[in-house]
Design an enzyme around this catalytic site. Sequence first.
Site, PDB file in Angstrom:
ATOM      1  N   HIS A  16       0.830  -1.195   0.000  1.00 14.24           N
ATOM      2  CA  HIS A  16       0.000   0.000   0.000  1.00 14.24           C
ATOM      3  C   HIS A  16       0.864   1.244   0.000  1.00 14.24           C
ATOM      4  O   HIS A  16       1.798   1.330   0.788  1.00 14.24           O
ATOM      5  CB  HIS A  16      -0.879  -0.005   1.249  1.00 14.24           C
ATOM      6  CG  HIS A  16      -2.126   0.765   1.079  1.00 14.24           C
ATOM      7  ND1 HIS A  16      -2.117   2.124   0.932  1.00 14.24           N
ATOM      8  CD2 HIS A  16      -3.409   0.384   1.002  1.00 14.24           C
ATOM      9  CE1 HIS A  16      -3.368   2.532   0.786  1.00 14.24           C
ATOM     10  NE2 HIS A  16      -4.170   1.491   0.818  1.00 14.24           N
ATOM     11  N   TYR A  44      -8.143  10.359   4.477  1.00  9.71           N
ATOM     12  CA  TYR A  44      -8.202  11.254   5.630  1.00  9.71           C
ATOM     13  C   TYR A  44      -9.113  12.411   5.257  1.00  9.71           C
ATOM     14  O   TYR A  44      -8.770  13.202   4.370  1.00  9.71           O
ATOM     15  CB  TYR A  44      -6.819  11.810   5.976  1.00  9.71           C
ATOM     16  CG  TYR A  44      -5.806  10.761   6.404  1.00  9.71           C
ATOM     17  CD1 TYR A  44      -5.914  10.140   7.652  1.00  9.71           C
ATOM     18  CD2 TYR A  44      -4.741  10.402   5.580  1.00  9.71           C
ATOM     19  CE1 TYR A  44      -4.987   9.189   8.059  1.00  9.71           C
ATOM     20  CE2 TYR A  44      -3.810   9.457   5.976  1.00  9.71           C
ATOM     21  CZ  TYR A  44      -3.937   8.853   7.216  1.00  9.71           C
ATOM     22  OH  TYR A  44      -3.016   7.909   7.612  1.00  9.71           O
ATOM     23  N   PRO A  54      -3.530   6.271  17.520  1.00 11.27           N
ATOM     24  CA  PRO A  54      -3.531   5.543  16.236  1.00 11.27           C
ATOM     25  C   PRO A  54      -3.485   6.464  15.012  1.00 11.27           C
ATOM     26  O   PRO A  54      -3.537   5.983  13.893  1.00 11.27           O
ATOM     27  CB  PRO A  54      -4.821   4.720  16.278  1.00 11.27           C
ATOM     28  CG  PRO A  54      -5.652   5.292  17.346  1.00 11.27           C
ATOM     29  CD  PRO A  54      -4.788   6.095  18.260  1.00 11.27           C
ATOM     30  N   LYS A  69       1.438   3.717  14.344  1.00 13.07           N
ATOM     31  CA  LYS A  69       2.827   3.390  14.699  1.00 13.07           C
ATOM     32  C   LYS A  69       2.954   2.332  15.796  1.00 13.07           C
ATOM     33  O   LYS A  69       4.035   1.768  15.980  1.00 13.07           O
ATOM     34  CB  LYS A  69       3.552   4.647  15.216  1.00 13.07           C
ATOM     35  CG  LYS A  69       3.645   5.795  14.245  1.00 13.07           C
ATOM     36  CD  LYS A  69       4.659   5.520  13.172  1.00 13.07           C
ATOM     37  CE  LYS A  69       4.842   6.705  12.258  1.00 13.07           C
ATOM     38  NZ  LYS A  69       5.248   6.317  10.920  1.00 13.07           N
ATOM     39  N   TYR A  91       5.849   8.947   7.644  1.00 16.51           N
ATOM     40  CA  TYR A  91       4.593   8.210   7.589  1.00 16.51           C
ATOM     41  C   TYR A  91       4.843   6.696   7.522  1.00 16.51           C
ATOM     42  O   TYR A  91       4.193   5.919   8.207  1.00 16.51           O
ATOM     43  CB  TYR A  91       3.819   8.683   6.361  1.00 16.51           C
ATOM     44  CG  TYR A  91       2.407   8.172   6.232  1.00 16.51           C
ATOM     45  CD1 TYR A  91       1.475   8.368   7.241  1.00 16.51           C
ATOM     46  CD2 TYR A  91       2.000   7.522   5.074  1.00 16.51           C
ATOM     47  CE1 TYR A  91       0.177   7.922   7.108  1.00 16.51           C
ATOM     48  CE2 TYR A  91       0.702   7.072   4.926  1.00 16.51           C
ATOM     49  CZ  TYR A  91      -0.211   7.269   5.948  1.00 16.51           C
ATOM     50  OH  TYR A  91      -1.491   6.825   5.809  1.00 16.51           O
TER      51      TYR A  91
HETATM   52  P1  FAD Z   1      -0.695  -5.759  22.943  1.00 18.78           P
HETATM   53  O1  FAD Z   1      -0.949  -6.079  21.523  1.00 18.78           O
HETATM   54  O2  FAD Z   1      -1.703  -4.976  23.700  1.00 18.78           O
HETATM   55  O3  FAD Z   1      -0.413  -7.118  23.682  1.00 18.78           O
HETATM   56  C1  FAD Z   1      -0.311  -7.181  25.099  1.00 18.78           C
HETATM   57  C2  FAD Z   1      -0.698  -8.593  25.545  1.00 18.78           C
HETATM   58  O4  FAD Z   1      -0.538  -8.678  26.959  1.00 18.78           O
HETATM   59  C3  FAD Z   1      -2.171  -8.897  25.263  1.00 18.78           C
HETATM   60  O5  FAD Z   1      -2.263 -10.144  24.606  1.00 18.78           O
HETATM   61  C4  FAD Z   1      -2.829  -8.929  26.648  1.00 18.78           C
HETATM   62  O6  FAD Z   1      -3.899  -9.868  26.717  1.00 18.78           O
HETATM   63  C5  FAD Z   1      -1.652  -9.352  27.520  1.00 18.78           C
HETATM   64  N1  FAD Z   1      -1.750  -8.917  28.916  1.00 18.78           N
HETATM   65  C6  FAD Z   1      -2.208  -7.729  29.397  1.00 18.78           C
HETATM   66  N2  FAD Z   1      -2.119  -7.698  30.736  1.00 18.78           N
HETATM   67  C7  FAD Z   1      -1.586  -8.881  31.104  1.00 18.78           C
HETATM   68  C8  FAD Z   1      -1.245  -9.452  32.369  1.00 18.78           C
HETATM   69  N3  FAD Z   1      -1.450  -8.763  33.511  1.00 18.78           N
HETATM   70  N4  FAD Z   1      -0.719 -10.690  32.403  1.00 18.78           N
HETATM   71  C9  FAD Z   1      -0.506 -11.400  31.243  1.00 18.78           C
HETATM   72  N5  FAD Z   1      -0.835 -10.904  30.022  1.00 18.78           N
HETATM   73  C10 FAD Z   1      -1.345  -9.660  29.964  1.00 18.78           C
HETATM   74  N6  FAD Z   1      -0.627   0.161  15.429  1.00 18.78           N
HETATM   75  C11 FAD Z   1      -0.014   0.193  14.204  1.00 18.78           C
HETATM   76  O7  FAD Z   1       1.234   0.069  14.156  1.00 18.78           O
HETATM   77  N7  FAD Z   1      -0.735   0.331  13.031  1.00 18.78           N
HETATM   78  C12 FAD Z   1      -2.092   0.460  13.035  1.00 18.78           C
HETATM   79  O8  FAD Z   1      -2.703   0.537  11.955  1.00 18.78           O
HETATM   80  C13 FAD Z   1      -2.771   0.477  14.324  1.00 18.78           C
HETATM   81  N8  FAD Z   1      -4.116   0.573  14.404  1.00 18.78           N
HETATM   82  C14 FAD Z   1      -4.735   0.466  15.632  1.00 18.78           C
HETATM   83  C15 FAD Z   1      -6.114   0.538  15.707  1.00 18.78           C
HETATM   84  C16 FAD Z   1      -6.771   0.430  16.957  1.00 18.78           C
HETATM   85  C17 FAD Z   1      -8.278   0.541  17.029  1.00 18.78           C
HETATM   86  C18 FAD Z   1      -6.009   0.231  18.140  1.00 18.78           C
HETATM   87  C19 FAD Z   1      -6.694   0.083  19.480  1.00 18.78           C
HETATM   88  C20 FAD Z   1      -4.628   0.143  18.068  1.00 18.78           C
HETATM   89  C21 FAD Z   1      -3.974   0.280  16.838  1.00 18.78           C
HETATM   90  N9  FAD Z   1      -2.588   0.197  16.728  1.00 18.78           N
HETATM   91  C22 FAD Z   1      -1.976   0.297  15.514  1.00 18.78           C
HETATM   92  C23 FAD Z   1      -1.788   0.009  17.945  1.00 18.78           C
HETATM   93  C24 FAD Z   1      -1.348  -1.460  18.134  1.00 18.78           C
HETATM   94  O9  FAD Z   1      -2.471  -2.321  18.038  1.00 18.78           O
HETATM   95  C25 FAD Z   1      -0.634  -1.648  19.469  1.00 18.78           C
HETATM   96  O10 FAD Z   1       0.353  -0.648  19.602  1.00 18.78           O
HETATM   97  C26 FAD Z   1       0.017  -3.038  19.569  1.00 18.78           C
HETATM   98  O11 FAD Z   1      -0.957  -4.023  19.770  1.00 18.78           O
HETATM   99  C27 FAD Z   1       1.034  -3.097  20.713  1.00 18.78           C
HETATM  100  O12 FAD Z   1       1.553  -4.388  20.806  1.00 18.78           O
HETATM  101  P2  FAD Z   1       2.006  -4.967  22.234  1.00 18.78           P
HETATM  102  O13 FAD Z   1       2.485  -6.346  21.982  1.00 18.78           O
HETATM  103  O14 FAD Z   1       2.909  -3.995  22.897  1.00 18.78           O
HETATM  104  O15 FAD Z   1       0.688  -4.955  23.127  1.00 18.78           O
END
Ligand code: FAD
Length: 388
Positions: free
Chosen positions: A68, A198, A290, A294, A385
């Site tokens: 994309h 956008y 979001p 990132k 971006y």
């Molecule tokens: P998470 O994916 O949140 O994973 C954390 C894990 O820890 C989860 O599985 C949870 O169940 C587990 N957990 C939590 N607490 C505990 C505990 N106490 N004990 C054990 N396990 C626990 N980012 C982009 O880069 N591009 C996008 O297009 C984008 N779009 C988005 C759209 C939306 C609507 C949202 C909400 C977010 C978006 N993001 C996007 C952000 C992205 O989804 C997050 O930044 C990403 O999931 C972070 O990854 P992570 O592994 O740090 O955390």
Amino acid sequence: MVILGAGPAGLVLGNLLHGSGIDCVILERASRAHVQTRARAGFLAANTARVLERHGLAEGLRRRGQEHSVCEFRTEDGRFRLDYSLLGRGERHTVYPQQDLVTDLLTRFLDAGGRIRFGTEAVAVLGADSARPSAAVREADGHPRRWQARYVAGCDGRRGAARRSLPPGAVHRHHRDHGVSWLGLLAEAPPSLDAVGYAVHPRGFAGHMARSPEVTRYYLQCERGSSANAWSQDRIWDELALRMRATDHGPLRRGRIVQRSVVDLESDVLEPLRHGSLFLVGDAASVISPSAAKGANLAVLEAEILARALIDDLVRGDPEPLDRYSAQCLTHIWRAQEFSHWMIRLLHDTPGPDGDRSFQAALRRSRLESLRTSRTHQDWFAENYVGV
Ligand code: FAD
């Protein structure tokens, strides 16, 4: 090594450590089915694809991801498009739903013999300032247990146990509430345009992002404190069509809204990202709105940096890269935060003092005009971006 959380951060870290022969366990609060179906991110940066490729984790992405490279801005002055593969560093996004990436990483980890305990909630990280930290957990059957290791990686998001376990004063929390909220929607509908859309409108921002040929993510700016269920399906589609100026630029392809949530646009960075034997990674380290897509990209990047540093420490006996982990990640995090902040101000009126609104609207119009006409501005936009 104990890893809290099986999101993109925890699973990339787990795969890299396990692949290097480091004994690790991932403790995940949710069920396997839940983590594999949680729809969130979709736009993966070029560097994220390179990280996954480098470690043999990109097969699904390569097979099913969609390249994309175009975004379209719609304003009261008309519309313009930027093909960012022709600007800046010439990079593209890969559109690949986060739940598919998580499924790939999980399958790979388990197939290679990695250990994950689902339904295991970390309650606290204990002894982080010692060389034998542990995670106190509630196991799936409700029993308490301790998992001890040389290091603990907090990959459990912004509300996880890793953040909660930091003693007062151990880290500084930088926080900004941007004062803007989005209704995030997932529609069972094909994309309505072949670009990220956008729309800047007097009634508020609207966004369009493809997820797959059958599913599209939309965003609608909404009042702070709104309930996600306050909008009927018809009202959502009518409002999206109005703000995206469908009458002028073509109708939206409507479908069933299958997921909705209100997201308050906030930035949150902890500094440093290490407290003794505890490391913070992904959303546990920093939350980014979001607006610039990132979050998942930072999570993957930080997981690779931490994995390399841990391998240097635990396999080669060199602790120096671990000492640099926090500073190295914060450089990337602040650059992403800066761009995301810029995007927020490009796309919305953010709250300010009286009289500020018309000033901000004029600035925003001028910024959009500069982005439409200035090649230098477009190159800067493209680099930031797609980059992390
Ligand atoms: P998470 O994916 O949140 O994973 C954390 C894990 O820890 C989860 O599985 C949870 O169940 C587990 N957990 C939590 N607490 C505990 C505990 N106490 N004990 C054990 N396990 C626990 N980012 C982009 O880069 N591009 C996008 O297009 C984008 N779009 C988005 C759209 C939306 C609507 C949202 C909400 C977010 C978006 N993001 C996007 C952000 C992205 O989804 C997050 O930044 C990403 O999931 C972070 O990854 P992570 O592994 O740090 O955390």
